[in-house]
Design a protein around this motif. Structure first.
Motif, short mmCIF file in Angstrom:
data_model
loop_
_atom_site.label_atom_id
_atom_site.label_comp_id
_atom_site.label_asym_id
_atom_site.label_seq_id
_atom_site.Cartn_x
_atom_site.Cartn_y
_atom_site.Cartn_z
N PHE A 26 -18.02 2.88 4.33
CA PHE A 26 -17.62 2.14 3.13
C PHE A 26 -18.17 0.72 3.19
CE2 PHE A 26 -14.46 5.49 3.11
CZ PHE A 26 -14.26 5.76 1.76
N ILE A 27 -18.91 0.35 2.14
CA ILE A 27 -19.43 -1.02 1.99
C ILE A 27 -18.82 -1.61 0.72
CG2 ILE A 27 -21.48 -2.40 1.49
CD1 ILE A 27 -23.12 -0.44 3.09
N GLY A 28 -18.32 -2.84 0.82
CA GLY A 28 -17.80 -3.50 -0.38
C GLY A 28 -16.50 -4.23 -0.12
N ALA A 29 -15.96 -4.77 -1.19
CA ALA A 29 -14.69 -5.48 -1.12
C ALA A 29 -14.08 -5.48 -2.52
CB ALA A 29 -14.89 -6.92 -0.63
N GLY A 30 -12.82 -5.86 -2.59
CA GLY A 30 -12.15 -5.88 -3.88
C GLY A 30 -10.65 -5.77 -3.73
N SER A 31 -9.96 -5.63 -4.84
CA SER A 31 -8.51 -5.65 -4.84
C SER A 31 -7.89 -4.45 -4.11
CB SER A 31 -7.99 -5.68 -6.28
OG SER A 31 -8.47 -4.57 -7.02
N GLU A 32 -8.66 -3.37 -3.89
CA GLU A 32 -8.12 -2.19 -3.20
C GLU A 32 -8.84 -1.90 -1.88
OE1 GLU A 32 -7.72 1.24 -5.71
OE2 GLU A 32 -6.13 0.30 -6.90
N ASP A 33 -9.51 -2.89 -1.33
CA ASP A 33 -10.21 -2.63 -0.05
C ASP A 33 -9.22 -2.39 1.09
OD1 ASP A 33 -9.34 -5.23 0.59
OD2 ASP A 33 -11.31 -6.12 0.33
N ASN A 34 -7.95 -2.79 0.89
CA ASN A 34 -6.95 -2.53 1.93
C ASN A 34 -6.76 -1.04 2.16
OD1 ASN A 34 -5.66 -2.72 -0.82
ND2 ASN A 34 -3.89 -1.95 0.31
N LEU A 35 -6.96 -0.21 1.14
CA LEU A 35 -6.83 1.24 1.30
C LEU A 35 -7.87 1.76 2.29
CD1 LEU A 35 -6.40 2.25 -2.46
CD2 LEU A 35 -4.61 1.89 -0.75
N VAL A 36 -9.06 1.24 2.19
CA VAL A 36 -10.13 1.68 3.08
C VAL A 36 -9.92 1.13 4.49
CG1 VAL A 36 -12.63 1.68 3.47
CG2 VAL A 36 -11.73 1.81 1.14
N LYS A 37 -9.50 -0.11 4.58
CA LYS A 37 -9.25 -0.70 5.89
C LYS A 37 -8.18 0.08 6.65
CE LYS A 37 -10.42 -5.41 4.38
NZ LYS A 37 -9.88 -6.76 4.06
N GLU A 38 -7.13 0.45 5.94
CA GLU A 38 -6.05 1.21 6.58
C GLU A 38 -6.53 2.59 7.03
OE1 GLU A 38 -3.02 1.28 3.63
OE2 GLU A 38 -2.60 -0.87 3.77
N ALA A 46 -8.70 2.21 10.12
CA ALA A 46 -7.90 1.90 11.31
C ALA A 46 -7.26 3.16 11.88
CB ALA A 46 -6.84 0.86 10.97
N LYS A 47 -7.03 4.13 11.02
CA LYS A 47 -6.36 5.37 11.42
C LYS A 47 -7.34 6.43 11.93
CE LYS A 47 -3.25 8.93 9.60
NZ LYS A 47 -2.50 9.41 8.41
N ASP A 48 -8.50 6.55 11.28
CA ASP A 48 -9.47 7.59 11.62
C ASP A 48 -10.80 6.98 12.03
OD1 ASP A 48 -7.89 9.97 10.96
OD2 ASP A 48 -8.03 9.26 8.88
N ASP A 49 -11.29 7.33 13.22
CA ASP A 49 -12.52 6.71 13.72
C ASP A 49 -13.79 7.24 13.04
OD1 ASP A 49 -12.73 9.23 14.81
OD2 ASP A 49 -12.65 8.57 16.91
N TRP A 50 -13.67 8.24 12.19
CA TRP A 50 -14.83 8.73 11.45
C TRP A 50 -14.99 8.05 10.09
CZ3 TRP A 50 -13.38 11.08 6.87
CH2 TRP A 50 -12.06 11.53 6.79
N ILE A 51 -14.05 7.16 9.76
CA ILE A 51 -14.17 6.32 8.57
C ILE A 51 -14.54 4.91 9.01
CG2 ILE A 51 -12.93 5.29 6.61
CD1 ILE A 51 -11.18 7.77 6.52
N HIS A 52 -15.60 4.38 8.43
CA HIS A 52 -16.15 3.10 8.88
C HIS A 52 -16.19 2.11 7.72
CE1 HIS A 52 -17.58 5.37 12.42
NE2 HIS A 52 -17.86 6.31 11.53
#
Length: 389
Positions: free
Chosen positions: A240-252, A255-261
């Motif tokens: 995932f590349i980017g930022a915005g008002s819902e980037d916290n969903l991706v960050k979380e 943090a939980k799954d090491d195959w999501i970057h």
């Protein structure tokens, strides 16, 4: 005898990085015809600032926008009137929230200076638009001097509201894809292997998302689809590349799954290596200019048929240079589509080939040429050619 120096002013709400090359090229092209480009821009509001994608241009005028919050809307007053004294033509974004547009429209009707619109023609994200705002836009849109439409889709909208076709310039909205392809060509296998090592990826089954992170992008849908893909493709990884008002969903999720970057915002040269190690571009929500990244770098997009794509969706030909899943709410169908493409090298290769072919058509150089010709026509500059509409 001195050649008359015309001046055209573009007032832009903010200056996103993807517009920098376009404005530089447009300035060069207009200067060749004795037209001075005056660019005025300000700072973003809260939602746009979260994308972290603005830049500056030393030759342009940076102002401080006055942003007024009315409920969940932001209205902008752009204090730039004193900078317009020498302008023969003023081009503004077609947006009802830009308050200076009303002043400029009144001046246009009074014959003080010509005014042109640049935009989509309507709010394609209709669920976020107010009926009052759209009615105001339609009223003004029929009465400006000239129209710079994003592409044919936008031109059709403008023509249908009653604006004369001969005064519409189709600019073919684009980004600096040549820079992307040049960087891509210079990358070697060792650099890409090093990037994968840094990310902790030991697989070729990689997909990518790059863009703003807000509601219309449907990140919850995408994250759920990624979980289904991972179950069927055990070595699947998602960047995932980017930022915005819902980037916290991706960050979380990362943090939980090491195959999501999650790697944050990346622009220009910085984002290219991530595309180079990816096979597909996943964006089930709103698609805009990001589609040009997929063409230039040969990473086919998989999206859905949501009703609020930006006009650039017209560049996508289903099953040729990308894939559109018809049922926008069917996560299983979306995930299955991605899985099949990851497992079908022949189909994937055909999509990649078509992406690269399409990428050579939509370029920022072509956009600057078209826009410059439209400016010359709108201003009645001698020597303008009527070939871009």
């Amino acid at each position: 005898m001195e050649v008359k120096k015309y001046q055209v002013t573009i007032i832009y709400k903010t200056l996103p990085q993807y517009r920098r090359k376009f404005f530089e090229l447009l300035k060069e092209r207009l200067d060749q015809h004795g037209v001075e480009l005056n660019l005025i821009y300000g700072q973003p509001g809260i939602k746009d600032a979260a994308k972290k994608d603005t830049v500056d241009l030393p030759w342009a005028h940076k102002i401080t926008n006055h942003i007024i919050r009315v409920g969940n809307r932001e209205l902008y007053w752009q204090p730039c009137i004193k900078l317009l004294k020498k302008s023969d033509l003023v081009i503004v974004e077609q947006a009802s929230k830009l308050l200076v547009n009303y002043y400029l429209f009144a001046a246009h009707l009074a014959g003080r200076r010509k005014m042109a619109f640049w935009g989509h023609g309507k709010n394609f994200q209709g669920h976020t638009a107010s009926s009052l705002g759209e009615n105001v836009k339609r009223f003004l849109s029929r009465r400006v001097h000239w129209w710079f439409s994003y592409n044919q889709t936008s031109a059709d909208v403008v023509r249908e509201i009653g604006f004369p076709e001969e005064k519409i310039t189709i600019v073919q909205n684009a980004i600096d894809t040549k820079q992307l392809t040049d960087i891509s060509a210079a990358l070697g296998p060792s650099e890409l292997d090093q990037l994968k090592l840094e990310l902790g990826i030991n697989s070729n089954q990689i997909c990518i998302y790059a863009g703003g992170m807000y509601e219309e992008k449907r990140l919850p849908f995408l994250l759920e689809a990624c979980k289904l893909i991972r179950k069927q493709v055990p070595d699947f990884h998602m960047i995932f590349i980017g930022a915005g008002s819902e980037d916290n969903l991706v960050k979380e999720a990362a943090a939980k799954d090491d195959w999501i970057h999650y790697v944050g915002p990346k622009f220009d040269a910085a984002k290219v290596p991530y595309f180079e190690i990816s096979k597909l571009f996943l964006m089930p929500g709103l698609v805009g200019l990001a589609i040009l990244d997929t063409f230039a770098l040969g990473v086919p997009i998989v999206t859905t048929e949501v009703p609020y794509h930006s006009p650039e969706i017209e560049y996508l030909v289903n099953d040729y240079n990308g894939v559109i899943c018809k049922d926008a709410e069917d996560i299983v169908q979306y995930a299955d589509t991605v899985i099949k493409l990851l497992q079908n090298d022949v189909k994937h290769a055909k999509l990649v080939k078509a992406c690269l072919e399409t990428g050579s058509v939509y370029t920022v150089e072509e956009m600057a040429d078209r826009f410059a010709q439209g400016v010359l026509l709108a201003m009645g500059v001698e020597g303008a050619r009527v070939e871009v509409c």
